[in-house]
Design a protein around this motif. Structure first.
Motif, PDB file in Angstrom:
ATOM      1  N   LEU A 412      -1.308  -3.523 -18.157  1.00  0.00           N
ATOM      2  CA  LEU A 412      -0.706  -2.374 -17.467  1.00  0.00           C
ATOM      3  C   LEU A 412      -1.323  -2.215 -16.071  1.00  0.00           C
ATOM      4  N   ILE A 413      -2.634  -2.431 -15.982  1.00  0.00           N
ATOM      5  CA  ILE A 413      -3.299  -2.332 -14.670  1.00  0.00           C
ATOM      6  C   ILE A 413      -2.762  -3.427 -13.737  1.00  0.00           C
ATOM      7  N   ALA A 414      -2.593  -4.630 -14.283  1.00  0.00           N
ATOM      8  CA  ALA A 414      -2.076  -5.748 -13.459  1.00  0.00           C
ATOM      9  C   ALA A 414      -0.650  -5.441 -13.002  1.00  0.00           C
ATOM     10  N   ALA A 415       0.164  -4.863 -13.898  1.00  0.00           N
ATOM     11  CA  ALA A 415       1.547  -4.534 -13.532  1.00  0.00           C
ATOM     12  C   ALA A 415       1.558  -3.472 -12.429  1.00  0.00           C
ATOM     13  N   THR A 416       0.591  -2.576 -12.467  1.00  0.00           N
ATOM     14  CA  THR A 416       0.528  -1.516 -11.452  1.00  0.00           C
ATOM     15  C   THR A 416       0.087  -2.091 -10.105  1.00  0.00           C
ATOM     16  N   ASP A 417      -0.851  -3.033 -10.146  1.00  0.00           N
ATOM     17  CA  ASP A 417      -1.251  -3.715  -8.906  1.00  0.00           C
ATOM     18  C   ASP A 417      -0.041  -4.401  -8.278  1.00  0.00           C
ATOM     19  N   LYS A 418       0.739  -5.055  -9.153  1.00  0.00           N
ATOM     20  CA  LYS A 418       1.919  -5.773  -8.682  1.00  0.00           C
ATOM     21  C   LYS A 418       2.947  -4.779  -8.117  1.00  0.00           C
ATOM     22  N   TYR A 419       3.092  -3.693  -8.791  1.00  0.00           N
ATOM     23  CA  TYR A 419       4.016  -2.621  -8.365  1.00  0.00           C
ATOM     24  C   TYR A 419       3.633  -2.139  -6.964  1.00  0.00           C
ATOM     25  N   LEU A 420       2.341  -1.932  -6.764  1.00  0.00           N
ATOM     26  CA  LEU A 420       1.888  -1.479  -5.443  1.00  0.00           C
ATOM     27  C   LEU A 420       2.187  -2.530  -4.381  1.00  0.00           C
ATOM     28  N   THR A 421       1.978  -3.797  -4.761  1.00  0.00           N
ATOM     29  CA  THR A 421       2.239  -4.869  -3.789  1.00  0.00           C
ATOM     30  C   THR A 421       3.723  -4.903  -3.424  1.00  0.00           C
ATOM     31  N   THR A 422       4.603  -4.782  -4.416  1.00  0.00           N
ATOM     32  CA  THR A 422       6.035  -4.868  -4.089  1.00  0.00           C
ATOM     33  C   THR A 422       6.557  -3.576  -3.441  1.00  0.00           C
ATOM     34  N   GLU A 423       5.985  -2.460  -3.791  1.00  0.00           N
ATOM     35  CA  GLU A 423       6.468  -1.184  -3.226  1.00  0.00           C
ATOM     36  C   GLU A 423       5.764  -0.833  -1.914  1.00  0.00           C
ATOM     37  N   HIS A 424       4.657  -1.487  -1.644  1.00  0.00           N
ATOM     38  CA  HIS A 424       3.791  -1.302  -0.456  1.00  0.00           C
ATOM     39  C   HIS A 424       3.928   0.080   0.207  1.00  0.00           C
ATOM     40  N   PRO A 425       3.401   1.119  -0.444  1.00  0.00           N
ATOM     41  CA  PRO A 425       3.512   2.479   0.106  1.00  0.00           C
ATOM     42  C   PRO A 425       2.869   2.599   1.483  1.00  0.00           C
ATOM     43  N   TRP A 426       1.882   1.751   1.774  1.00  0.00           N
ATOM     44  CA  TRP A 426       1.159   1.819   3.057  1.00  0.00           C
ATOM     45  C   TRP A 426       2.042   1.471   4.240  1.00  0.00           C
ATOM     46  N   SER A 427       3.182   0.738   4.002  1.00  0.00           N
ATOM     47  CA  SER A 427       3.995   0.372   5.161  1.00  0.00           C
ATOM     48  C   SER A 427       5.194   1.315   5.337  1.00  0.00           C
TER      49      SER A 427
END
Ligand code: MSP
Length: 664
Positions: A412-427
C-alpha cells in the motif's frame, strides 16, 4: 476500561537465567509484545506474561562459579533480563520468577491435585551421574561426562513419577477435538506422532538437586525442571485462585520449536491430571539462525539486541524480525539484510512517505489536513486498495502471519508512492481547480498514511506514535480501535503535529561496523553477577535442602526480619547414621528447653560418635519436616567450604556458652 472487554492471555517462554538475552530470545518476546499490542487495538483486555526460569543444576553450578549464593545469582540475572525488556519496551504485564513465593505455592498445589487424583507415584530414577558436576548427564553407561570429561556413575535415586502414560488417549482426543491447539501444522504432526508412539511416565522430582522448590513433606525432593517451569504460566495469573483473575486458560503460549513437546504434551497432561482447564493454543516459532546454525550461547554465535537498537532503533529490529522471517519457520539473521530492510522499507518507505506528505501539507495547505474535492478514479483505486488492506492485514495478524501483514501494508505504501509520482501534486499551479486537485491528492495520501500507521502500530510502536501525532490524530495509536478503522475518517482542518525524525537514512557499511564493534564490546563484558559479586557463598544449613523459594538475596533485610530467625546454642546428645541416606545423620540436640531430633547433611564429613557433647548453632523455629522419611525439628548451622561444598559446623570452641543461649 469497560468491564465487558473479552480477556486475552498470552505468554512468552520463561527464560533461563544462566545467560543473558540474545536476539533469539528477543524474537519470542517481540512477537508476544506485537500480539499484545494488536489484541489491545482489537478491544481485548490483554495480559502478557514473561519471566525467568531460575532453578536447577545449571544455576547451582553458575552460582558456585561466580562465588555467590544461588538466590543472589538469579536475582541479579533476573534483574538484567527485566531491565533489558524495559529498555526495549517489551516488558509484558506480568514478570514471573520461578523463585517467587506465589509460584512455589502454585507448583506445590498443582502437585497435590495431581497426586490426590492418583497421577503421581513414588519410584526410582536411574541415570548416568557426574559426581564432580553433581548432575545427571545424558550419556550411556561407561561414557564420560560431556561437560567435564570425567567418568560418570550409574546412580539410582528416589523420586516421584507423573503418570504421563495415562494421558495418551486423552491427549489424542484433545488434539482431534481442537485442531488448532498446536500451530503450525508441521509441529502438530510432529507432536501427534510422538504421542501416538506411546508415552512413558515422567520423573518430576529429584533428590540430587538442591536448588529447587521443595516437595512438601517429602524433602529432600525438589521439583524438577518442567513441572516447575511450565506452572509459571498459571502462577502469574492467580495460581490456585486463577478463577478470580479470569485469565486462565491462556489463549496462546508462544514458544520456540525446541520446546513444543513440553508445552503440547506434558503441560496439558499435568493440567488434565489436576482437573484444570487447558490452554487454547501453543504456537511454536522457528529459530533465528546465524550462518545456518541456531543462534545460541553454547555455539558462541549470538547477536545481542542492544547494539542494533542503539544504531537503528528498536522498531528497526522489530520490523526486520517480523518481516524477514515467515512466522513458524527458521530465519537467517544478517546485519546486511537488517540494514538493507531499514533503508529500503523504513527510511525510504514509511519514513519518506510521512515526511514528504507532511512537508507538502505544510507548504501548500497551511499545515492543516486539506479538504478533498471530488475523488477521481486514481484516488478511489488507492482508497479501495487501502480498504482491502485493512481487511487482509487483520486476517494475517489473527493468524500471526506478520510477514504477510507487513507485505500488504508496504504494498500500500509503494502504491501511494507511485500515486504521488503519477499525480505529482508539486507541479500543480495556483488555479482554483489545481488547488482543489492538490488538496484531494494530499488528503488521499495522508489518509493512506493514517491507515498504514494504525495497522503497523503493533509492530512499530515507537515510530507510528510519531506519525500519528504528526497527522494531528488524538491520543496514542495504541488506544485506537482497529475494528473501527475505515477509509475516509481523516477529518480535514486538523493542524499537523510536530515533525520528528523517523528513520534517518544510514550508510550500510558504517552501520554494520558500529553494530559489530558494540557487539564485540558486549561480549567482553563480564557476567553481571561476577561483575558485582561482593558477598561470599552463603552458608547453607546442614539440615538438607535449602528453602528454594527464599526472597532474593540482593534485597537487604531489616533487623526485624533477622529477629524472626531464632538461633540457639545446642548440645549434641546422640548421633547416628540413617539407613539408605548416606549424607544424613540423625541427631538429638539439647536446646536448653527441650531435646530435639534434627537431621543434618554432614554424614560424609563427621563421625557420629565424635559429635557427642559438641555445642552447635541451631535454628530452632523452623517448621518440622521429614528428610528421607525421618522427622527433623530444627536445623544445624554450617558453612559450606570448597568446591565440593564440605559442611563445617558453626560452633563455640573457645568460650563456655550456656546451652539454650540465643544467637543475635
Ligand atoms: N526455560 C525454558 C523455557 C521454559 S517455558 C515454561 C527455556 N529457556 S531458554 O532461555 O533456553 O529459551 C527460551 C526461548 O528462547 C526458546 O523457546 C525460544 O523461544 C527462544 N530462543 C532461544 N534461542 C533462539 C533462537 N536462536 N531463535 C529463536 N528463538 C530462540 O527453554
Amino acid at each position: 476500561m469497560p468491564a465487558n472487554k473479552p480477556k486475552f492471555y498470552l505468554t512468552t517462554p520463561i527464560y533461563y537465567t544462566n545467560g543473558l538475552p540474545h536476539i533469539g530470545h528477543t524474537y519470542s518476546t517481540i512477537v508476544c509484545d506485537t500480539i499484545r499490542r494488536y489484541k489491545r487495538m482489537r478491544g481485548y483486555d490483554v495480559v502478557m506474561t514473561t519471566g525467568t526460569d531460575e532453578h536447577g543444576v545449571n544455576v547451582e553450578r553458575s552460582a558456585k562459579k561466580a562465588g555467590v549464593a544461588e538466590s543472589e545469582f538469579v536475582a541479579k540475572m533476573a534483574a538484567e533480563w527485566r531491565a533489558l525488556w524495559d529498555e526495549l519496551g517489551v516488558q509484558g504485564d506480568e514478570f514471573i520468577r520461578t523463585t517467587d513465593l506465589k509460584h512455589a505455592h502454585t507448583v506445590q498445589w498443582l502437585f497435590k491435585q495431581c497426586r490426590d487424583n492418583g497421577y503421581v507415584y513414588p519410584g526410582h530414577y536411574t541415570g548416568q551421574y557426574c559426581i564432580y558436576d553433581n548432575a545427571y548427564v545424558d550419556v550411556k553407561p561407561g561414557e564420560n561426562c560431556p561437560d567435564c570429561g570425567r567418568p560418570t556413575e550409574t546412580v539410582t535415586e528416589a523420586n516421584f513419577y507423573f503418570k504421563l502414560s495415562a494421558f495418551q488417549k486423552p491427549l489424542l482426543d484433545w488434539y482431534a477435538k481442537h485442531p488448532d491447539f498446536i500451530q503450525p501444522e508441521a509441529r502438530r504432526n510432529e507432536v501427534l506422532s510422538f504421542v501416538e508412539g506411546g508415552l512413558r511416565d515422567l520423573s518430576i522430582t529429584r533428590t540430587s538437586v538442591r536448588w529447587g522448590i521443595p516437595v512438601p513433606g517429602e524433602e529432600p525432593h525438589v521439583f524438577y525442571v518442567w513441572f516447575d517451569a511450565l506452572t509459571a504460566y498459571l502462577s502469574a495469573v492467580g495460581g490456585p485462585q486463577y478463577e478470580k483473575t479470569g485469565f486462565w486458560p491462556a489463549d496462546v503460549h508462544l514458544v520456540g520449536k525446541e520446546i513444543i513437546r513440553f508445552h503440547a504434551v506434558y503441560w496439558p497432561a499435568f493440567l488434565m491430571a489436576a482437573g484444570l482447564p487447558l490452554p487454547k493454543q501453543v504456537w511454536a516459532h522457528g529459530w533465528l539462525l546465524m550462518d545456518s546454525a541456531k543462534m545460541s550461547k553454547s555455539l558462541g554465535n549470538v547477536v545481542r539486541p542492544r547494539p542494533i537498537v542503539h544504531v537503528l532503533g528498536m522498531d528497526a529490529l522489530r520490523y526486520y524480525l517480523l518481516r524477514e522471517t515467515v512466522f513458524g519457520q527458521d530465519g537467517n539473521f544478517s546485519y546486511d539484510a537488517l540494514v538493507q530492510r531499514y533503508n529500503s522499507d523504513l527510511a525510504n518507505g514509511l519514513g519518506n512517505l510521512a515526511s514528504r506528505t507532511a512537508a507538502m501539507i505544510e507548504k501548500n495547505c497551511g499545515g492543516k489536513i486539506p479538504k478533498p474535492a471530488a475523488l477521481q478514479r486514481q484516488d478511489t483505486t488507492l482508497a479501495t486498495k487501502a480498504q482491502e488492506a485493512i481487511g487482509e492485514v487483520l486476517v494475517q495478524y489473527d493468524k500471526l502471519g506478520f510477514s504477510l501483514a507487513l507485505e500488504e501494508i508496504w504494498s500500500l505504501i509503494a502504491a501511494t508512492d507511485k500515486y504521488l509520482t503519477t499525480e505529482h501534486p508539486w507541479s500543480l499551479g495556483e488555479s482554483e481547480v489545481d488547488q482543489q486537485r492538490r488538496a484531494t491528492i494530499l488528503w488521499t495520501t495522508a489518509e493512506v498514511l493514517r491507515i498504514a500507521t494504525a495497522l503497523t502500530h503493533p509492530v512499530l510502536p515507537e515510530s507510528t506514535t510519531k506519525v500519528w501525532s504528526l497527522l494531528g490524530q488524538p491520543d496514542q495509536p495504541g488506544s485506537f480501535s482497529l475494528d473501527g478503522l475505515r477509509w475516509g475518517q481523516l477529518a480535514p482542518g486538523k493542524p499537523l503535529g510536530k515533525s520528528q525524525a523517523l528513520f534517518p537514512r544510514i550508510e550500510k557499511a558504517e552501520a554494520i561496523e558500529r553494530m559489530e564493534a558494540m557487539e564485540k564490546e558486549e561480549q567482553k563484558q563480564p557476567s553481571p553477577v561476577t561483575a558485582h559479586a561482593a558477598s561470599p557463598v552463603s552458608a547453607p544449613a546442614a539440615g538438607g535442602a535449602a528453602a528454594a523459594a527464599a526472597p532474593a538475596a540482593t534485597e537487604k533485610i531489616g533487623i526485624e526480619d533477622f529477629a524472626k530467625v531464632e538461633m540457639r546454642v545446642g548440645q549434641i546428645k546422640t548421633a547416628e547414621r540413617i539407613v539408605g541416606a548416606d549424607k544424613l545423620l540423625k541427631l538429638t540436640v539439647d536446646i536448653g528447653t527441650e531435646i530435639r531430633q534434627i537431621c543434618a547433611g554432614i554424614a560424609q564429613y563427621y563421625e557420629p560418635e565424635k559429635l557427642i557433647g559438641r555445642k552447635v548453632a541451631v535454628v530452632v523455629n523452623l517448621a518440622p519436616r521429614k528428610l528421607r522419611g525421618v522427622e527433623s525439628n530444627g536445623m544445624i548451622v554450617a558453612a559450606t567450604v570448597g568446591p565440593e561444598g564440605r559442611p563445617v559446623l558453626a560452633g563455640f570452641p573457645d568460650e563456655d556458652v550456656e546451652i539454650g543461649a540465643r544467637l543475635k
